[in-house]
Design a protein around this motif. Structure first.
Motif, PDB file in Angstrom:
ATOM      1  N   VAL A  40       0.786  -1.189  -0.086  1.00  0.00           N
ATOM      2  CA  VAL A  40      -0.239   0.356  -0.176  1.00  0.00           C
ATOM      3  C   VAL A  40       0.701   1.501   0.217  1.00  0.00           C
ATOM      4  CG1 VAL A  40      -1.562   1.316   1.029  1.00  0.00           C
ATOM      5  CG2 VAL A  40      -1.634  -1.100   0.865  1.00  0.00           C
ATOM      6  N   VAL A  41       2.033   1.304   1.020  1.00  0.00           N
ATOM      7  CA  VAL A  41       2.855   2.795   1.454  1.00  0.00           C
ATOM      8  C   VAL A  41       3.412   2.584  -0.516  1.00  0.00           C
ATOM      9  CG1 VAL A  41       5.118   3.623   2.265  1.00  0.00           C
ATOM     10  CG2 VAL A  41       3.147   1.936   3.423  1.00  0.00           C
ATOM     11  N   TRP A  42       3.693   2.058  -0.776  1.00  0.00           N
ATOM     12  CA  TRP A  42       4.762   2.062  -1.657  1.00  0.00           C
ATOM     13  C   TRP A  42       4.108   2.220  -3.354  1.00  0.00           C
ATOM     14  CZ3 TRP A  42       9.234   2.427  -4.053  1.00  0.00           C
ATOM     15  CH2 TRP A  42       9.446   2.424  -5.648  1.00  0.00           C
ATOM     16  N   ASN A  43       3.285   2.356  -3.050  1.00  0.00           N
ATOM     17  CA  ASN A  43       1.286   2.518  -4.344  1.00  0.00           C
ATOM     18  C   ASN A  43       1.317   3.930  -4.066  1.00  0.00           C
ATOM     19  OD1 ASN A  43       1.170   0.114  -6.042  1.00  0.00           O
ATOM     20  ND2 ASN A  43       1.155  -1.002  -5.092  1.00  0.00           N
ATOM     21  N   LEU A  44       1.206   4.134  -2.674  1.00  0.00           N
ATOM     22  CA  LEU A  44       0.524   5.027  -2.093  1.00  0.00           C
ATOM     23  C   LEU A  44       1.993   6.116  -2.421  1.00  0.00           C
ATOM     24  CD1 LEU A  44      -1.468   4.612   0.806  1.00  0.00           C
ATOM     25  CD2 LEU A  44      -2.114   5.797  -1.557  1.00  0.00           C
ATOM     26  N   SER A  45       2.791   5.939  -2.851  1.00  0.00           N
ATOM     27  CA  SER A  45       4.462   6.760  -3.100  1.00  0.00           C
ATOM     28  C   SER A  45       4.504   7.217  -3.849  1.00  0.00           C
ATOM     29  CB  SER A  45       5.954   6.228  -2.077  1.00  0.00           C
ATOM     30  OG  SER A  45       5.478   5.604  -2.799  1.00  0.00           O
ATOM     31  N   LEU A  46       3.852   5.868  -5.474  1.00  0.00           N
ATOM     32  CA  LEU A  46       3.907   6.708  -6.396  1.00  0.00           C
ATOM     33  C   LEU A  46       3.059   7.641  -6.932  1.00  0.00           C
ATOM     34  CD1 LEU A  46       4.404   3.007  -7.667  1.00  0.00           C
ATOM     35  CD2 LEU A  46       6.363   4.658  -7.286  1.00  0.00           C
ATOM     36  N   ILE A  47       1.794   7.968  -6.317  1.00  0.00           N
ATOM     37  CA  ILE A  47       0.174   8.442  -6.204  1.00  0.00           C
ATOM     38  C   ILE A  47       0.941  10.063  -6.238  1.00  0.00           C
ATOM     39  CG2 ILE A  47      -1.727   9.410  -6.481  1.00  0.00           C
ATOM     40  CD1 ILE A  47      -2.473   6.672  -5.111  1.00  0.00           C
ATOM     41  N   ARG A  48       1.463  10.966  -7.009  1.00  0.00           N
ATOM     42  CA  ARG A  48       1.841  12.017  -7.699  1.00  0.00           C
ATOM     43  C   ARG A  48       0.830  13.113  -6.148  1.00  0.00           C
ATOM     44  NH1 ARG A  48       6.308  11.936  -6.627  1.00  0.00           N
ATOM     45  NH2 ARG A  48       6.885  10.131  -7.081  1.00  0.00           N
ATOM     46  N   ILE A  80      17.310 -13.475  -2.847  1.00  0.00           N
ATOM     47  CA  ILE A  80      16.507 -11.846  -2.700  1.00  0.00           C
ATOM     48  C   ILE A  80      17.282 -10.865  -2.650  1.00  0.00           C
ATOM     49  CG2 ILE A  80      14.632 -10.536  -2.638  1.00  0.00           C
ATOM     50  CD1 ILE A  80      12.715 -13.255  -2.535  1.00  0.00           C
ATOM     51  N   SER A  81      17.860 -11.124  -1.268  1.00  0.00           N
ATOM     52  CA  SER A  81      18.575 -10.374  -0.225  1.00  0.00           C
ATOM     53  C   SER A  81      19.972 -10.231  -1.267  1.00  0.00           C
ATOM     54  CB  SER A  81      18.270 -11.286   0.821  1.00  0.00           C
ATOM     55  OG  SER A  81      19.999 -10.668   1.889  1.00  0.00           O
ATOM     56  N   TYR A 141      14.987  -6.816  -7.741  1.00  0.00           N
ATOM     57  CA  TYR A 141      14.366  -7.695  -7.989  1.00  0.00           C
ATOM     58  C   TYR A 141      12.396  -7.420  -7.955  1.00  0.00           C
ATOM     59  CZ  TYR A 141      11.511 -12.152  -6.463  1.00  0.00           C
ATOM     60  OH  TYR A 141      10.479 -13.135  -6.394  1.00  0.00           O
ATOM     61  N   GLY A 142      12.885  -5.825  -7.576  1.00  0.00           N
ATOM     62  CA  GLY A 142      10.920  -5.362  -7.572  1.00  0.00           C
ATOM     63  C   GLY A 142      10.732  -4.860  -6.244  1.00  0.00           C
ATOM     64  N   GLU A 143      10.400  -3.996  -6.134  1.00  0.00           N
ATOM     65  CA  GLU A 143       9.619  -4.434  -5.320  1.00  0.00           C
ATOM     66  C   GLU A 143       7.579  -4.497  -4.802  1.00  0.00           C
ATOM     67  OE1 GLU A 143      11.203  -1.282  -6.130  1.00  0.00           O
ATOM     68  OE2 GLU A 143      12.382  -0.744  -4.940  1.00  0.00           O
ATOM     69  N   THR A 144       7.523  -4.030  -6.164  1.00  0.00           N
ATOM     70  CA  THR A 144       5.539  -5.118  -6.001  1.00  0.00           C
ATOM     71  C   THR A 144       6.232  -6.855  -5.948  1.00  0.00           C
ATOM     72  OG1 THR A 144       4.816  -3.318  -7.136  1.00  0.00           O
ATOM     73  CG2 THR A 144       3.615  -5.244  -7.401  1.00  0.00           C
ATOM     74  N   ALA A 145       6.730  -7.276  -7.149  1.00  0.00           N
ATOM     75  CA  ALA A 145       7.262  -8.883  -7.005  1.00  0.00           C
ATOM     76  C   ALA A 145       7.323  -9.189  -5.710  1.00  0.00           C
ATOM     77  CB  ALA A 145       8.419  -8.573  -8.219  1.00  0.00           C
ATOM     78  N   PHE A 146       7.900  -8.424  -4.764  1.00  0.00           N
ATOM     79  CA  PHE A 146       8.743  -9.364  -4.016  1.00  0.00           C
ATOM     80  C   PHE A 146       7.381  -9.369  -3.143  1.00  0.00           C
ATOM     81  CE2 PHE A 146      10.216  -8.224   0.501  1.00  0.00           C
ATOM     82  CZ  PHE A 146      10.657  -9.058   0.803  1.00  0.00           C
ATOM     83  N   PHE A 147       6.815  -8.285  -2.675  1.00  0.00           N
ATOM     84  CA  PHE A 147       5.255  -7.684  -1.700  1.00  0.00           C
ATOM     85  C   PHE A 147       4.877  -9.670  -2.272  1.00  0.00           C
ATOM     86  CE2 PHE A 147       6.164  -3.427  -1.245  1.00  0.00           C
ATOM     87  CZ  PHE A 147       7.055  -3.825  -0.318  1.00  0.00           C
ATOM     88  N   GLU A 148       4.777  -9.460  -3.686  1.00  0.00           N
ATOM     89  CA  GLU A 148       3.260 -10.682  -4.389  1.00  0.00           C
ATOM     90  C   GLU A 148       4.421 -12.410  -3.855  1.00  0.00           C
ATOM     91  OE1 GLU A 148       2.792 -10.040  -8.526  1.00  0.00           O
ATOM     92  OE2 GLU A 148       1.644  -8.365  -7.619  1.00  0.00           O
TER      93      GLU A 148
END
Lengths: 481, 309
Positions: free
Chosen positions: B28-36, B120-121, B128-135
């Motif tokens: 959530v935080v990651w996605n919100l931080s992308l919303i300008r 991954i570490s 690796y990709g943030e979203t990919a990691f959360f998934e």
């Protein structure tokens, strides 16, 4: 007929006879092996490695970062033993363990073997593994070593020798079982071609043995482990699960009113039999090492009252000590009135001045071991040692001769293994596991340990040794037809 | 069952659940931080620190709050107790301690999770990709749960695992709701609020459920109702308490009276609660009180079952 060309080794090879022909009991496997291409074997080896990692069949190595886990190298070529030979090993190991159990009962009761002059009294009473607290303690079935591992090797002629007996907490049986499972997974077709005696029922035999160690029916059996940082923890967990018993640590148990209980979510529960994988010294801080956090305070007093069974018994170490080893053939004659089926390796006892002199003269040719040592630590392999190491051992021998025994360097038989360059011979030994309950039994096979380095004679996993599956062929398969 | 074993099982699933919820929260935080137009990015990315109560620890190690640091702190930082890395390391250590109790497939699932995480570490989060990691974290948790459901005998082993899951989930759902609420007031209906509530729903996987349950614009009061009171939503506080009240009495033996009592009282409060009552008290006070109660229950479970003397 074509056969595999192996680099020449001195000594006895399990697969290839001295003339270059394939030994009869290996013929079927050898022919199969010739038909396989190398990339397939490579792939299978990778698969095995991946699978062992995935399942977490690892062991912890002392002295490395805590929690370091390593795989024991697994070789995909089986070690094959024909039925006739196994028959000898089975009879020989059972005979030996029976004699050792009689010996342990004797020295903790009437001490007839000492009275008879077969073993000097100081060899028993001066032994650090001798436990005076066991005197006159009566054990059910008079069994002390319920689980024994007998280490066997073959010399250059292919004759079998007992290298040592393990009567304390012998380990490695989980690899015997996992190696077989792995081989059946990797090469199912091989098991259709010939009849390999099964080993996977070992845990149920072990459970039976442990249940028979109590004098009453349906005892509650637990496995006591030092914990997950112990090198053999995987095996403890594996066996507990396979037997369906609790895997407990010292802190899970407590003593109250003369019995042992475990702490459970439903309150205290009584424990009748403890398959302990902890050395005597750590079992009970009130009786042995007071700094031990691994044991259970008061356990020994419950044990001596007969209200709990320990397997193996306290004080079995005196039976597998290297200073007692030279007397085992005599024990067999004394207690069983039989001739030993398996040979002992000729052994010099450095506490004897004549033996010491002999040993010092031939030091570069001999293997020298500490009498109480185990696991390949603290030993000298003369032919492989540097001058400095030999000098160091010479000084140690002179300073404390009673602490050492010496044996000729036996070549150990070799067996082909799969290495980067192809197939090459490496030295091996064999540890069958002998179970003593109402009777004495041994699962056909055992753990074959492999010295992974060319020429090396050290097979201990703590020193980088590997393992391979051990096939005992059922009878009829070993005739060259 | 051995108390120590029960404790390892309980903490195994608590840590795995915490790792999963951390991934959800960060997503959530990651996605919100992308919303300008999320004007106060700083507040958005600081939210996880508030939710987990790790602000001080973060401050002492990193100082300034930046997206990259916060993400690292919660994902691959081996020295941060709040990181997914630490949670999974502990979960795997617990599993290792009880590997004789869980099935081979469960162990393999958690062990390969740990081995992959170490890889991954090495790769690093960004590569690796943030979203990919959360998934990935969510998938590994699903996989472990699936292996547990599909292979584990229904015994106390299963129950203590599930117990850990629902104690942790109840705690995490309450926290995530509490922080979102203090940022966007329940009655406020700006576009940004819409995105916030929308993100929160997605983070707990309840977006589709909202659409099915309510034919109205996403708004704070409805989201709170869903995540507190609705039995159909598997991450709601009520669902968690229902599970706890099913599990505790099923555990063999007569221990745990106080745990059972506390769980039953809390279940009644939710079952017979309504939004009007909650809003009268105030959502923040209500959730604070809930967190206190759930932690009291956790402590009682600890002393009644897991630390038997």
């Amino acid at each position: 007929m074509r056969s595999l060309k192996l680099p020449a080794v001195s000594g006895f090879d399990e697969m290839i006879a001295p003339g270059g022909g394939v030994r009869p009991h290996y013929r079927s496997y050898h022919d199969w092996l010739l038909r396989q291409d190398r990339s397939l074997l490579q792939r299978k080896r990778k698969e095995a490695e991946l699978q062992f990692h995935r399942v977490g069949i690892t062991f912890n190595v002392y002295g490395e970062d805590s929690g370091t886990e390593r795989l024991i190298p697994f070789d995909t070529l089986p070690r094959v033993i024909p039925a006739s030979e196994w028959d000898l090993l089975e009879r020989g190991t059972i005979q030996r363990v029976n004699a050792l159990n009689l010996f342990l009962h004797d020295i903790y009761h009437d001490q007839n073997i000492i009275r008879d002059g077969r073993i000097p009294a100081e060899q028993i009473f001066g032994n650090s593994q001798y436990q005076p607290c066991m005197q006159d303690v009566d054990l059910h079935n008079q069994v002390y070593s319920h689980i024994s591992g007998v280490d066997l090797i073959r010399d250059g002629e292919g004759d079998w020798y007992v290298l040592e007996d393990n009567l304390r907490t012998p380990s490695g049986v989980s690899y015997m079982i996992e190696n077989r499972r792995m081989m059946m997974r990797l090469f199912p077709e091989l098991f259709a071609e010939q009849t390999v005696a099964p080993v996977e029922h070992y845990p149920s035999l072990l459970l039976e043995t442990l249940q028979q160690s109590a004098s009453y029916a349906n005892p509650t059996v637990v496995l006591l482990t030092p914990g997950q940082f112990n090198s053999a923890y995987f095996e403890h967990a594996f066996l507990a699960q396979q037997m369906g018993i609790e895997l407990v640590e010292g802190a899970d148990l407590f003593v109250k009113d003369g019995f042992v209980y475990m702490r459970t979510t439903a309150g205290p529960q009584r424990v009748d039999v403890i398959y302990r994988r902890i050395d005597d010294d750590f079992l009970d801080p009130l009786a042995f090492r007071s700094d031990s956090m691994l044991g259970v305070p008061g356990l020994l007093s419950v044990y001596r009252q007969g209200n709990v069974v320990l397997a193996n018994a306290v004080g079995t170490g005196v039976g597998d000590d290297k200073s007692i080893y030279p007397y085992v053939p005599d024990m067999i004659r004394f207690y069983l009135d039989e001739e030993p089926i398996l040979h002992n390796v000729p052994t010099w006892q450095c506490r004897k001045p004549d033996d010491l002199k002999e040993v010092l003269n031939q030091l570069p040719k001999l293997v020298v071991k500490e009498v109480h040592g185990a696991g390949g630590y603290g030993m000298l392999v003369g032919p492989a040692a540097s001058q400095a190491e030999i000098d160091m051992f010479r000084a140690r021998l002179l300073a404390n001769p009673g602490n050492y025994i010496a044996q000729p360097t036996l070549s150990l038989s070799s067996c082909p293994i799969f290495v980067e360059e192809g197939i090459a011979p490496r030295h091996i030994d064999l540890r069958p596991f002998v179970l003593s309950g109402n009777d004495t039994r041994v699962v056909p096979g055992g753990l074959t340990r492999v010295a992974m380095k060319s020429g090396s004679l050290v097979v201990n996993s703590s020193q980088g040794g590997g393992t391979k599956d051990t096939w005992v062929l059922e009878s009829g398969e070993d005739c060259p037809c | 069952m051995l108390s120590r074993t029960a404790s390892d099982l309980y903490w195994l699933s608590r840590n795995f659940e915490r790792a999963e919820n951390t991934a959800r929260m960060l997503d959530v935080v990651w996605n919100l931080s992308l919303i300008r137009f999320a004007v106060d990015i700083q507040a958005e990315i600081a939210a996880p620190l508030a939710i987990t109560g790790t602000g001080d620890h973060y401050g002492s190690r990193y100082g300034k709050v930046t997206v990259q640091n916060v993400l690292f702190f919660f994902t691959l930082d081996p020295d941060s107790p709040a990181s997914i890395y630490s949670c999974l390391r502990q979960a795997r250590a617990s599993a290792h301690a009880v590997r004789g109790k869980i099935t081979g497939e469960m162990w393999e699932s958690i062990n390969s999770t740990w081995l992959e995480l170490k890889e991954i570490s090495q790769t690093g989060l960004q590569a690796y990709g943030e979203t990919a990691f959360f998934e990935w974290v969510k998938n590994r948790s699903h996989l472990f749960r699936g292996a547990t459901y599909g292979t584990l005998m229904r015994s106390d082993t299963f129950r203590f695992l599930r117990l850990g899951t629902f104690i942790e989930r109840a705690d995490n759902t309450a926290r995530i709701l509490d922080v979102k609420h203090s940022e966007g007031q329940l009655e406020s209906n700006t576009t940004l609020d819409y995105y916030r509530w929308h993100a929160l729903l997605r983070s707990v996987g309840a977006y589709e459920a909202f659409r099915e349950m309510f034919s109205e614009t996403i708004n704070g009061e409805r989201v709170a109702e869903m995540l507190i009171l609705r039995p159909e939503v598997p991450r709601s506080l009520l669902s968690c308490l229902q599970m706890l009240c099913e599990l505790l009495p099923a555990i063999e033996g007569d221990a745990g009276l106080q745990s059972k009592r506390l769980a039953a009282v809390q279940l009644a409060r939710l079952q017979y609660g309504d939004m009007e009552h909650i809003l009268d008290i105030g959502l923040h006070d209500y959730l604070t009180d809930f967190l206190r109660r759930i932690n009291e229950l956790a402590d009682t479970i600890q002393s009644e079952y897991l630390e038997l003397v």
